[in-house]
Design a protein around this motif. Structure first.
Motif, PDB file in Angstrom:
ATOM      1  N   VAL A 292     -28.097 -69.877  43.091  1.00 48.57           N
ATOM      2  CA  VAL A 292     -27.968 -69.183  41.802  1.00 48.57           C
ATOM      3  C   VAL A 292     -26.939 -68.061  41.886  1.00 48.57           C
ATOM      4  CG1 VAL A 292     -29.188 -67.703  40.145  1.00 48.57           C
ATOM      5  CG2 VAL A 292     -30.288 -69.779  41.016  1.00 48.57           C
ATOM      6  N   ILE A 293     -27.041 -67.246  42.908  1.00 43.98           N
ATOM      7  CA  ILE A 293     -26.181 -66.068  43.018  1.00 43.98           C
ATOM      8  C   ILE A 293     -24.726 -66.426  43.286  1.00 43.98           C
ATOM      9  CG2 ILE A 293     -25.743 -63.972  44.376  1.00 43.98           C
ATOM     10  CD1 ILE A 293     -28.158 -63.947  42.386  1.00 43.98           C
ATOM     11  N   HIS A 294     -24.485 -67.451  44.087  1.00 38.28           N
ATOM     12  CA  HIS A 294     -23.119 -67.792  44.456  1.00 38.28           C
ATOM     13  C   HIS A 294     -22.510 -68.885  43.581  1.00 38.28           C
ATOM     14  CE1 HIS A 294     -23.268 -65.086  47.807  1.00 38.28           C
ATOM     15  NE2 HIS A 294     -24.397 -65.642  48.218  1.00 38.28           N
ATOM     16  N   ALA A 295     -23.259 -69.329  42.586  1.00 42.06           N
ATOM     17  CA  ALA A 295     -22.723 -70.343  41.671  1.00 42.06           C
ATOM     18  C   ALA A 295     -21.524 -69.762  40.920  1.00 42.06           C
ATOM     19  CB  ALA A 295     -23.793 -70.767  40.675  1.00 42.06           C
ATOM     20  N   GLU A 296     -20.571 -70.617  40.611  1.00 47.53           N
ATOM     21  CA  GLU A 296     -19.427 -70.204  39.800  1.00 47.53           C
ATOM     22  C   GLU A 296     -19.782 -70.472  38.338  1.00 47.53           C
ATOM     23  OE1 GLU A 296     -15.698 -71.843  41.066  1.00 47.53           O
ATOM     24  OE2 GLU A 296     -15.976 -71.131  43.114  1.00 47.53           O
ATOM     25  N   TRP A 297     -20.445 -69.503  37.742  1.00 50.40           N
ATOM     26  CA  TRP A 297     -21.007 -69.674  36.403  1.00 50.40           C
ATOM     27  C   TRP A 297     -19.944 -69.961  35.354  1.00 50.40           C
ATOM     28  CZ3 TRP A 297     -25.889 -70.747  35.890  1.00 50.40           C
ATOM     29  CH2 TRP A 297     -26.736 -70.411  36.937  1.00 50.40           C
ATOM     30  N   GLU A 298     -18.724 -69.488  35.585  1.00 47.44           N
ATOM     31  CA  GLU A 298     -17.656 -69.772  34.619  1.00 47.44           C
ATOM     32  C   GLU A 298     -17.268 -71.245  34.637  1.00 47.44           C
ATOM     33  OE1 GLU A 298     -15.591 -68.819  38.464  1.00 47.44           O
ATOM     34  OE2 GLU A 298     -17.313 -68.023  37.391  1.00 47.44           O
ATOM     35  N   ASN A 299     -17.737 -71.962  35.649  1.00 44.65           N
ATOM     36  CA  ASN A 299     -17.473 -73.391  35.768  1.00 44.65           C
ATOM     37  C   ASN A 299     -18.746 -74.189  35.515  1.00 44.65           C
ATOM     38  OD1 ASN A 299     -14.669 -73.306  36.398  1.00 44.65           O
ATOM     39  ND2 ASN A 299     -15.270 -72.396  38.345  1.00 44.65           N
ATOM     40  N   THR A 300     -19.244 -74.049  34.305  1.00 44.18           N
ATOM     41  CA  THR A 300     -20.424 -74.760  33.839  1.00 44.18           C
ATOM     42  C   THR A 300     -19.983 -75.712  32.741  1.00 44.18           C
ATOM     43  OG1 THR A 300     -21.859 -72.883  34.363  1.00 44.18           O
ATOM     44  CG2 THR A 300     -22.708 -74.492  32.779  1.00 44.18           C
ATOM     45  N   ASP A 301     -20.373 -76.973  32.867  1.00 38.85           N
ATOM     46  CA  ASP A 301     -19.957 -77.942  31.856  1.00 38.85           C
ATOM     47  C   ASP A 301     -20.968 -78.033  30.717  1.00 38.85           C
ATOM     48  OD1 ASP A 301     -22.043 -79.598  32.713  1.00 38.85           O
ATOM     49  OD2 ASP A 301     -20.734 -81.037  33.704  1.00 38.85           O
ATOM     50  N   GLU A 302     -20.720 -78.918  29.790  1.00 43.59           N
ATOM     51  CA  GLU A 302     -21.561 -79.063  28.597  1.00 43.59           C
ATOM     52  C   GLU A 302     -22.972 -79.551  28.920  1.00 43.59           C
ATOM     53  OE1 GLU A 302     -19.380 -82.615  29.649  1.00 43.59           O
ATOM     54  OE2 GLU A 302     -18.586 -80.674  29.038  1.00 43.59           O
ATOM     55  N   GLU A 303     -23.179 -80.107  30.111  1.00 47.11           N
ATOM     56  CA  GLU A 303     -24.510 -80.544  30.542  1.00 47.11           C
ATOM     57  C   GLU A 303     -25.182 -79.496  31.437  1.00 47.11           C
ATOM     58  OE1 GLU A 303     -24.791 -84.926  31.566  1.00 47.11           O
ATOM     59  OE2 GLU A 303     -22.634 -84.541  31.787  1.00 47.11           O
ATOM     60  N   ASN A 304     -24.588 -78.327  31.524  1.00 54.75           N
ATOM     61  CA  ASN A 304     -25.079 -77.206  32.331  1.00 54.75           C
ATOM     62  C   ASN A 304     -24.988 -77.456  33.834  1.00 54.75           C
ATOM     63  OD1 ASN A 304     -25.666 -75.817  29.964  1.00 54.75           O
ATOM     64  ND2 ASN A 304     -27.750 -76.591  29.910  1.00 54.75           N
ATOM     65  N   PHE A 305     -24.089 -78.322  34.266  1.00 54.96           N
ATOM     66  CA  PHE A 305     -23.817 -78.479  35.680  1.00 54.96           C
ATOM     67  C   PHE A 305     -22.836 -77.375  36.073  1.00 54.96           C
ATOM     68  CE2 PHE A 305     -25.501 -82.723  35.095  1.00 54.96           C
ATOM     69  CZ  PHE A 305     -26.175 -82.947  36.290  1.00 54.96           C
ATOM     70  N   THR A 306     -23.213 -76.628  37.120  1.00 53.39           N
ATOM     71  CA  THR A 306     -22.439 -75.473  37.554  1.00 53.39           C
ATOM     72  C   THR A 306     -21.983 -75.680  38.988  1.00 53.39           C
ATOM     73  OG1 THR A 306     -23.788 -74.067  36.121  1.00 53.39           O
ATOM     74  CG2 THR A 306     -22.524 -72.960  37.838  1.00 53.39           C
ATOM     75  N   PHE A 307     -20.720 -75.372  39.239  1.00 57.25           N
ATOM     76  CA  PHE A 307     -20.161 -75.508  40.591  1.00 57.25           C
ATOM     77  C   PHE A 307     -20.872 -74.558  41.530  1.00 57.25           C
ATOM     78  CE2 PHE A 307     -17.172 -74.150  43.885  1.00 57.25           C
ATOM     79  CZ  PHE A 307     -16.856 -75.379  44.450  1.00 57.25           C
ATOM     80  N   ILE A 308     -21.372 -75.103  42.676  1.00 58.03           N
ATOM     81  CA  ILE A 308     -22.057 -74.248  43.648  1.00 58.03           C
ATOM     82  C   ILE A 308     -21.446 -74.265  45.036  1.00 58.03           C
ATOM     83  CG2 ILE A 308     -24.297 -74.275  42.491  1.00 58.03           C
ATOM     84  CD1 ILE A 308     -25.147 -76.228  44.844  1.00 58.03           C
ATOM     85  N   ASN A 309     -20.711 -75.354  45.372  1.00 58.75           N
ATOM     86  CA  ASN A 309     -20.262 -75.425  46.757  1.00 58.75           C
ATOM     87  C   ASN A 309     -19.154 -76.452  46.918  1.00 58.75           C
ATOM     88  OD1 ASN A 309     -20.284 -74.809  49.474  1.00 58.75           O
ATOM     89  ND2 ASN A 309     -22.186 -75.869  49.935  1.00 58.75           N
ATOM     90  N   LEU A 310     -18.368 -76.251  47.918  1.00 56.04           N
ATOM     91  CA  LEU A 310     -17.330 -77.196  48.307  1.00 56.04           C
ATOM     92  C   LEU A 310     -17.696 -77.698  49.696  1.00 56.04           C
ATOM     93  CD1 LEU A 310     -14.542 -78.360  47.505  1.00 56.04           C
ATOM     94  CD2 LEU A 310     -13.526 -76.434  48.692  1.00 56.04           C
ATOM     95  N   ASN A 311     -17.773 -79.022  49.851  1.00 57.86           N
ATOM     96  CA  ASN A 311     -18.146 -79.610  51.137  1.00 57.86           C
ATOM     97  C   ASN A 311     -17.042 -80.514  51.646  1.00 57.86           C
ATOM     98  OD1 ASN A 311     -20.778 -78.575  51.584  1.00 57.86           O
ATOM     99  ND2 ASN A 311     -21.530 -79.909  49.968  1.00 57.86           N
ATOM    100  N   PHE A 312     -16.953 -80.561  52.952  1.00 56.86           N
ATOM    101  CA  PHE A 312     -16.000 -81.444  53.610  1.00 56.86           C
ATOM    102  C   PHE A 312     -16.785 -82.354  54.544  1.00 56.86           C
ATOM    103  CE2 PHE A 312     -13.663 -77.687  52.489  1.00 56.86           C
ATOM    104  CZ  PHE A 312     -12.455 -78.181  52.034  1.00 56.86           C
TER     105      PHE A 312
END
Length: 177
Positions: A112-132
């Motif tokens: 919740v705290i580290h989510a990029e809230w400005e990157n929330t789509d119309e379905e409320n999916f929010t960017f939280i992490n980048l994985n390799f």
């Protein structure tokens, strides 16, 4: 919470940069409650650790745990209690589940705290992490945060805080034997 992953070649290709205003208005207070209640749980953990080591004074152990991350304190808490259990030969019934719940609280709080809230789509999916990884190399993780899921996270944190008091009651009973 639902999770989805998107593959991407560029860091920003799946990011939108436009948080829905109504979503922000509805979720911002819930996010604040999660922060506040997790901080209460963290302070409770500090108290439990310090009290276990010395009921006369907390200042020395407070200095030791002062800069420790929450999960490191959870690990310390478990090791101290487990050592006591092994020495006496009896287990406190909810110790392991309390530790698991505390770790889960940390994971949820961080999402919740580290989510990029400005990157929330119309379905409320929010960017939280980048994985390799070796298969897909770079993929972006999204969590679906809704007011309901945020309330469930906060409820879980509060339930874990209450469980810490139940643990303390069981521990007191345990030590009186």
């Amino acid at each position: 919470m639902k999770r989805k992953t998107k593959l991407g070649q560029y860091l920003n290709e799946n990011k939108w940069g436009n948080i829905p205003e109504d979503f922000l208005e509805e979720t911002a207070p819930l996010i604040w409650y999660i922060v506040q209640d997790f901080n209460l749980l963290d302070e409770r953990l500090n108290e439990i650790i310090c009290e276990f080591i010395s009921s006369r004074s907390h200042h020395i152990w407070a200095a030791v745990i002062y800069k420790m991350h929450f999960t490191a304190k959870v690990d310390l808490f478990y090791r101290l209690r487990r050592e006591m259990e092994l020495g006496i030969g009896w287990e406190i019934p909810i110790l392991k589940s309390l530790v698991e719940d505390m770790k889960k609280c940390a994971i949820l709080r961080n999402a919740v705290i580290h989510a990029e809230w400005e990157n929330t789509d119309e379905e409320n999916f929010t960017f939280i992490n980048l994985n390799f990884n070796s298969e897909n190399w770079m993929h972006q993780q999204y969590e679906q945060f809704t007011p309901e899921t945020l309330e469930k996270i906060d409820d879980f944190i509060n339930e874990t805080l209450e469980k810490s008091y139940t643990f303390e009651e069981q521990e007191t009973e345990f030590l009186r034997r």
